[in-house]
Design a protein around this motif. Structure first.
Motif, PDB file in Angstrom:
ATOM      1  N   LYS A  29      25.785  54.191  71.023  1.00 26.25           N
ATOM      2  CA  LYS A  29      25.224  53.169  70.087  1.00 26.25           C
ATOM      3  C   LYS A  29      24.782  52.032  71.001  1.00 26.25           C
ATOM      4  CE  LYS A  29      28.186  54.904  65.971  1.00 26.25           C
ATOM      5  NZ  LYS A  29      28.706  53.155  64.924  1.00 26.25           N
ATOM      6  N   LEU A  30      24.872  51.887  72.343  1.00 27.84           N
ATOM      7  CA  LEU A  30      24.249  50.692  73.432  1.00 27.84           C
ATOM      8  C   LEU A  30      23.233  50.859  73.547  1.00 27.84           C
ATOM      9  CD1 LEU A  30      28.232  49.363  74.403  1.00 27.84           C
ATOM     10  CD2 LEU A  30      26.495  48.707  72.877  1.00 27.84           C
ATOM     11  N   ASP A  31      23.151  52.017  74.206  1.00 30.07           N
ATOM     12  CA  ASP A  31      21.676  52.771  73.758  1.00 30.07           C
ATOM     13  C   ASP A  31      20.592  50.949  73.871  1.00 30.07           C
ATOM     14  OD1 ASP A  31      19.278  54.107  74.343  1.00 30.07           O
ATOM     15  OD2 ASP A  31      20.850  55.609  75.450  1.00 30.07           O
ATOM     16  N   PRO A  32      19.839  51.179  74.692  1.00 34.40           N
ATOM     17  CA  PRO A  32      18.536  50.310  73.721  1.00 34.40           C
ATOM     18  C   PRO A  32      17.466  51.131  73.516  1.00 34.40           C
ATOM     19  CG  PRO A  32      18.674  50.203  76.751  1.00 34.40           C
ATOM     20  CD  PRO A  32      19.908  51.210  76.437  1.00 34.40           C
ATOM     21  N   HIS A  82      18.265  52.124  70.170  1.00 38.42           N
ATOM     22  CA  HIS A  82      19.342  51.820  69.102  1.00 38.42           C
ATOM     23  C   HIS A  82      19.073  50.426  68.292  1.00 38.42           C
ATOM     24  CE1 HIS A  82      21.278  55.318  68.514  1.00 38.42           C
ATOM     25  NE2 HIS A  82      22.008  55.459  69.627  1.00 38.42           N
ATOM     26  N   LYS A  88      18.969  46.677  67.176  1.00 42.86           N
ATOM     27  CA  LYS A  88      20.102  45.979  67.689  1.00 42.86           C
ATOM     28  C   LYS A  88      21.296  45.454  66.617  1.00 42.86           C
ATOM     29  CE  LYS A  88      19.095  41.195  66.458  1.00 42.86           C
ATOM     30  NZ  LYS A  88      18.354  40.299  66.079  1.00 42.86           N
ATOM     31  N   ARG A 114      23.716  48.276  68.300  1.00 40.59           N
ATOM     32  CA  ARG A 114      24.448  48.098  69.155  1.00 40.59           C
ATOM     33  C   ARG A 114      25.003  46.628  69.444  1.00 40.59           C
ATOM     34  NH1 ARG A 114      19.876  46.528  73.072  1.00 40.59           N
ATOM     35  NH2 ARG A 114      18.771  46.551  71.504  1.00 40.59           N
ATOM     36  N   TRP A 115      24.747  45.809  68.566  1.00 44.58           N
ATOM     37  CA  TRP A 115      25.427  44.391  68.236  1.00 44.58           C
ATOM     38  C   TRP A 115      27.235  44.785  67.629  1.00 44.58           C
ATOM     39  CZ3 TRP A 115      27.058  39.934  70.731  1.00 44.58           C
ATOM     40  CH2 TRP A 115      27.914  39.375  69.800  1.00 44.58           C
ATOM     41  N   HIS A 153      24.257  50.303  80.096  1.00 46.17           N
ATOM     42  CA  HIS A 153      23.985  49.737  78.835  1.00 46.17           C
ATOM     43  C   HIS A 153      24.065  48.715  79.118  1.00 46.17           C
ATOM     44  CE1 HIS A 153      22.408  53.594  77.511  1.00 46.17           C
ATOM     45  NE2 HIS A 153      23.129  54.357  76.980  1.00 46.17           N
ATOM     46  N   ALA A 163      21.771  45.224  77.834  1.00 44.23           N
ATOM     47  CA  ALA A 163      22.210  44.097  77.205  1.00 44.23           C
ATOM     48  C   ALA A 163      22.508  42.756  77.611  1.00 44.23           C
ATOM     49  CB  ALA A 163      23.377  44.851  76.528  1.00 44.23           C
ATOM     50  N   ASP A 193      18.261  42.011  77.923  1.00 47.72           N
ATOM     51  CA  ASP A 193      17.458  42.063  76.810  1.00 47.72           C
ATOM     52  C   ASP A 193      17.025  40.830  76.528  1.00 47.72           C
ATOM     53  OD1 ASP A 193      16.436  42.439  74.705  1.00 47.72           O
ATOM     54  OD2 ASP A 193      18.236  43.345  73.829  1.00 47.72           O
TER      55      ASP A 193
END
Length: 237
Positions: free
Chosen positions: A181-184, A186, A188, A191-192, A218, A222, A225
């Motif tokens: 889920k932390l994959d860029p 996805h 925001k 991921r949050w 990942h 973040a 980002d």
């Protein structure tokens, strides 16, 4: 002597850490890891203070102490053999001395020793960074729990619930899902939410899990980002 002692390694580590702190703003502003590496590779060309950094001074002194006599010997040898004078042949003399110095055993031993030592120094810095991050995370959770406990002093059950939420045991499968889920790629929000869940897991469980390599990748993304508050919030965590 081209070999480094334990004290030399400790000093190199301290000097390298200071150098990285000095260029921290330039590196952290890079859009990617590759760009950050390019900044470091071309630091001499872009940083007017490059030769004043203690790390660079240390390396220059080290090279001079190991190769000084070799360069002097080769210079005398080439000058006496070819009778070159300062002038049009100066470049040829410099190139010849440089080539012979690089072919010497002293140079090869120096390069190998420096390479091995810097690998140890960098690995140690990475380990210390991860340890510092773990301590920060643990301190943050401790402070967070104390704030919850203080806020709910009139309700013990709420305080207990807050404590349990701060230290959740997460299974390997859950950590793998969080890593995905932390994959860029996805959104925001996804991921949050994954990051918030990850912060509830003990740091030791996260670092030692099977998905740590992906998680680390990942999390680094973040931090870099530029389009959201994700990086700021991650640093605060």
């Amino acid at each position: 002597m081209s070999q480094f002692s334990a004290d030399d390694e400790a000093e190199l580590q301290s000097l390298l850490r200071h150098l990285l702190k000095s260029v921290k703003e330039r590196i952290s502003g890079a859009p990617s890891v590759e760009c950050a590496e390019e900044i470091l590779l071309h630091l001499e060309e872009t940083d007017e203070h490059f030769h004043n950094y203690e790390f660079i001074r240390y390396l220059r002194h080290y090279v001079e102490s190991v190769l000084g006599s070799v360069i002097e010997k080769e210079t005398e040898s080439c000058t006496s053999a070819e009778g070159q004078a300062v002038g049009s042949g100066q470049d040829t003399l410099v190139q010849t001395v440089t080539r012979k110095t690089r072919e010497s055993n002293e140079y090869k031993k120096m390069v190998q020793s420096l390479k091995n030592t810097m690998m140890v120094v960098v690995e140690s810095l990475i380990n210390k960074f991860e340890e510092d991050q773990m301590r920060k995370e643990e301190m943050h959770r401790k402070n967070q729990h104390e704030q919850h406990s203080s806020h709910y002093t009139d309700n013990c059950s709420d305080s207990d619930s807050s404590f349990n939420q701060s230290y959740t045991f997460i299974k390997q499968e859950q950590l793998q899902v969080i890593a995905e889920k932390l994959d860029p790629s996805h959104p925001k929000e996804v991921r949050w939410d994954a990051l918030q869940t990850l912060c509830c897991a003990p740091p030791s469980d996260v670092i030692n899990c099977e998905s740590w390599t992906i998680l680390r990748k990942h999390l680094s993304a973040a931090l870099a980002d530029p389009d959201s508050a994700m990086s700021v919030n991650l640093i605060l965590v």
